[in-house]
Design a protein around this motif. Structure first.
Motif, PDB file in Angstrom:
ATOM      1  N   GLY A 237     -11.036   5.856   4.359  1.00  0.00           N
ATOM      2  CA  GLY A 237      -9.675   5.458   4.061  1.00  0.00           C
ATOM      3  C   GLY A 237      -9.175   6.084   2.776  1.00  0.00           C
ATOM      4  O   GLY A 237      -9.878   6.089   1.763  1.00  0.00           O
ATOM      5  N   PHE A 238      -7.956   6.608   2.832  1.00  0.00           N
ATOM      6  CA  PHE A 238      -7.298   7.201   1.671  1.00  0.00           C
ATOM      7  C   PHE A 238      -6.031   6.396   1.412  1.00  0.00           C
ATOM      8  O   PHE A 238      -5.098   6.414   2.206  1.00  0.00           O
ATOM      9  CB  PHE A 238      -6.980   8.673   1.932  1.00  0.00           C
ATOM     10  N   ALA A 239      -6.021   5.676   0.311  1.00  0.00           N
ATOM     11  CA  ALA A 239      -4.955   4.716   0.047  1.00  0.00           C
ATOM     12  C   ALA A 239      -3.732   5.387  -0.562  1.00  0.00           C
ATOM     13  O   ALA A 239      -3.849   6.258  -1.418  1.00  0.00           O
ATOM     14  CB  ALA A 239      -5.468   3.624  -0.889  1.00  0.00           C
ATOM     15  N   GLN A 240      -2.577   4.940  -0.112  1.00  0.00           N
ATOM     16  CA  GLN A 240      -1.334   5.250  -0.793  1.00  0.00           C
ATOM     17  C   GLN A 240      -0.831   3.956  -1.446  1.00  0.00           C
ATOM     18  O   GLN A 240      -0.956   3.796  -2.653  1.00  0.00           O
ATOM     19  CB  GLN A 240      -0.330   5.844   0.177  1.00  0.00           C
ATOM     20  N   THR A 241      -0.347   3.036  -0.651  1.00  0.00           N
ATOM     21  CA  THR A 241       0.066   1.743  -1.204  1.00  0.00           C
ATOM     22  C   THR A 241      -0.886   0.628  -0.798  1.00  0.00           C
ATOM     23  O   THR A 241      -0.720  -0.505  -1.239  1.00  0.00           O
ATOM     24  CB  THR A 241       1.481   1.383  -0.728  1.00  0.00           C
ATOM     25  N   GLN A 242      -1.880   0.937   0.033  1.00  0.00           N
ATOM     26  CA  GLN A 242      -2.769  -0.095   0.563  1.00  0.00           C
ATOM     27  C   GLN A 242      -3.812  -0.518  -0.469  1.00  0.00           C
ATOM     28  O   GLN A 242      -4.291   0.293  -1.255  1.00  0.00           O
ATOM     29  CB  GLN A 242      -3.507   0.413   1.808  1.00  0.00           C
ATOM     30  N   VAL A 268      -7.697   7.601  -3.504  1.00  0.00           N
ATOM     31  CA  VAL A 268      -6.388   6.955  -3.625  1.00  0.00           C
ATOM     32  C   VAL A 268      -5.400   7.941  -4.232  1.00  0.00           C
ATOM     33  O   VAL A 268      -5.740   8.730  -5.113  1.00  0.00           O
ATOM     34  CB  VAL A 268      -6.482   5.668  -4.485  1.00  0.00           C
ATOM     35  N   VAL A 269      -4.178   7.905  -3.734  1.00  0.00           N
ATOM     36  CA  VAL A 269      -3.097   8.688  -4.307  1.00  0.00           C
ATOM     37  C   VAL A 269      -2.757   8.123  -5.682  1.00  0.00           C
ATOM     38  O   VAL A 269      -2.660   6.910  -5.868  1.00  0.00           O
ATOM     39  CB  VAL A 269      -1.860   8.634  -3.383  1.00  0.00           C
ATOM     40  N   ASP A 270      -2.617   8.998  -6.654  1.00  0.00           N
ATOM     41  CA  ASP A 270      -2.208   8.593  -7.995  1.00  0.00           C
ATOM     42  C   ASP A 270      -0.688   8.502  -8.032  1.00  0.00           C
ATOM     43  O   ASP A 270       0.008   9.511  -7.979  1.00  0.00           O
ATOM     44  CB  ASP A 270      -2.712   9.614  -9.021  1.00  0.00           C
TER      45      ASP A 270
END
Length: 334
Positions: A237-242, A268-270
């Protein structure tokens, strides 16, 4: 081998979509709060029973200990130099060294940068299911199995990951929705490895948390090969807002009573400010609250094809400090 071919991404892949499967972000978007969800309620319909206390096959699960590892690929550095930088920054070797290999690659008998304190995890991409299930690939599989047996070291094998997504040739969407075909292929490879004596291999089954298309037939549960064929149940999983719970709660509830859980590919997206270090801290706490999790593997790179995102643990000083705090936590130092 070019990284693009390793990950199976086309030239037109969007920056964040192939990883997270969510909307494209903008760095000036409002930063949402990151809150790690509690474990599913024991009375809930999808709640897991008590987590496993053993398992993992050739790479055994150790209750109360989490193997913290990474795929390290840093701009301007060789794999060896990147892994050595992380060893110096964290004060210890990666417990899992993650590398990608194409279906026709010669799998490694040894890699100099995998220390005696580390376990190699191979993400081995696949062909279309028919190329396995019809027997055409049996010799190729047997050769790979013999090389793994020659390693004589416990090795994690993550074949055909993210099969519930629509951008890989080994995914269900690219194989006429044939989820049973995936299961048959996984079992056939597993059987041939056993016949060739590769009993040092631990099998990681690893869907993505977010199926695409998000239709019931493509849910990860339809790709599960069976308890006999899986040593670690992995989830990427690669999170954006999650939050971590948004991505991993359902999977944990489904498999934690049956198999040790691995967060097999995560970042995770910074979104600016303290969003990334706060998310890393949330991941640390989520894992500690979920005792069947025995491994977590960061996607530690700034070289992903077609992506401008910096997934590195040291993209900022605050992010590195948060990751070091997780690495120094006694739960993660095993």
């Amino acid at each position: 081998m070019r990284r693009r071919s390793l990950l199976g991404l086309g030239a037109g892949a969007l920056a964040a979509v192939p990883l997270a499967g969510c909307e494209t972000y903008r760095s000036n978007d409002a930063v949402p709060p990151v809150v790690s969800h509690p474990a599913p309620s024991a009375s809930g319909a999808s709640a897991a029973a008590s987590p496993v206390t053993k398992g993992g096959g050739a790479v055994p699960f150790q209750p109360g200990q989490v193997m913290l590892g990474a795929y390290v690929d840093l701009k301007g550095r060789s794999a060896s130099a990147g892994i050595d930088l992380r060893r110096r920054q964290l004060g210890r070797a990666e417990r899992i060294v993650h590398r990608y290999f194409s279906w026709t690659d010669q799998l490694p008998v040894s890699l100099g940068y995998v220390s005696g304190r580390s376990t190699l995890m191979i993400s081995w991409r696949g062909p279309e299911y028919k190329d396995i299930n019809g027997g055409a690939s049996d010799r190729l599989i047997a050769r790979a199995a013999k090389r793994m047996a020659q390693r004589k070291r416990p090795t994690l094998m993550r074949w055909a990951w993210d099969m519930n997504r629509d951008f890989y040739k080994w995914g269900g969407p690219a194989n006429n929705r044939d989820t049973e075909g995936y299961i048959q292929a996984f079992r056939r490879i597993h059987r041939i490895f056993g016949e060739e004596g590769a009993d040092n291999v631990a099998w990681v089954w690893s869907p993505n948390w977010n199926s695409r298309p998000g239709e019931d037939w493509n849910h990860f549960k339809h790709y599960y090969p069976g308890d006999e064929y899986v040593d670690w149940a992995g989830i990427s999983g690669f999170a954006q807002t999650q939050s971590p719970g948004d991505m991993f709660d359902e999977f944990y509830a489904t498999y934690a009573a049956r198999k040790p859980i691995m967060i097999s590919e995560v970042s995770v997206v910074d979104r600016g400010g303290s969003s990334k270090p706060e998310w890393i801290a949330a991941l640390q706490e989520w894992i500690k609250a979920h005792p069947a999790v025995g491994a977590s593997v960061w996607f530690d790179t700034d070289t992903h094809p077609s992506s401008r995102e910096n997934w590195r643990i040291d993209s900022t000083a605050a992010s590195l400090a948060a990751y070091k705090a997780m690495s120094n936590d006694p739960v993660f130092t095993g």
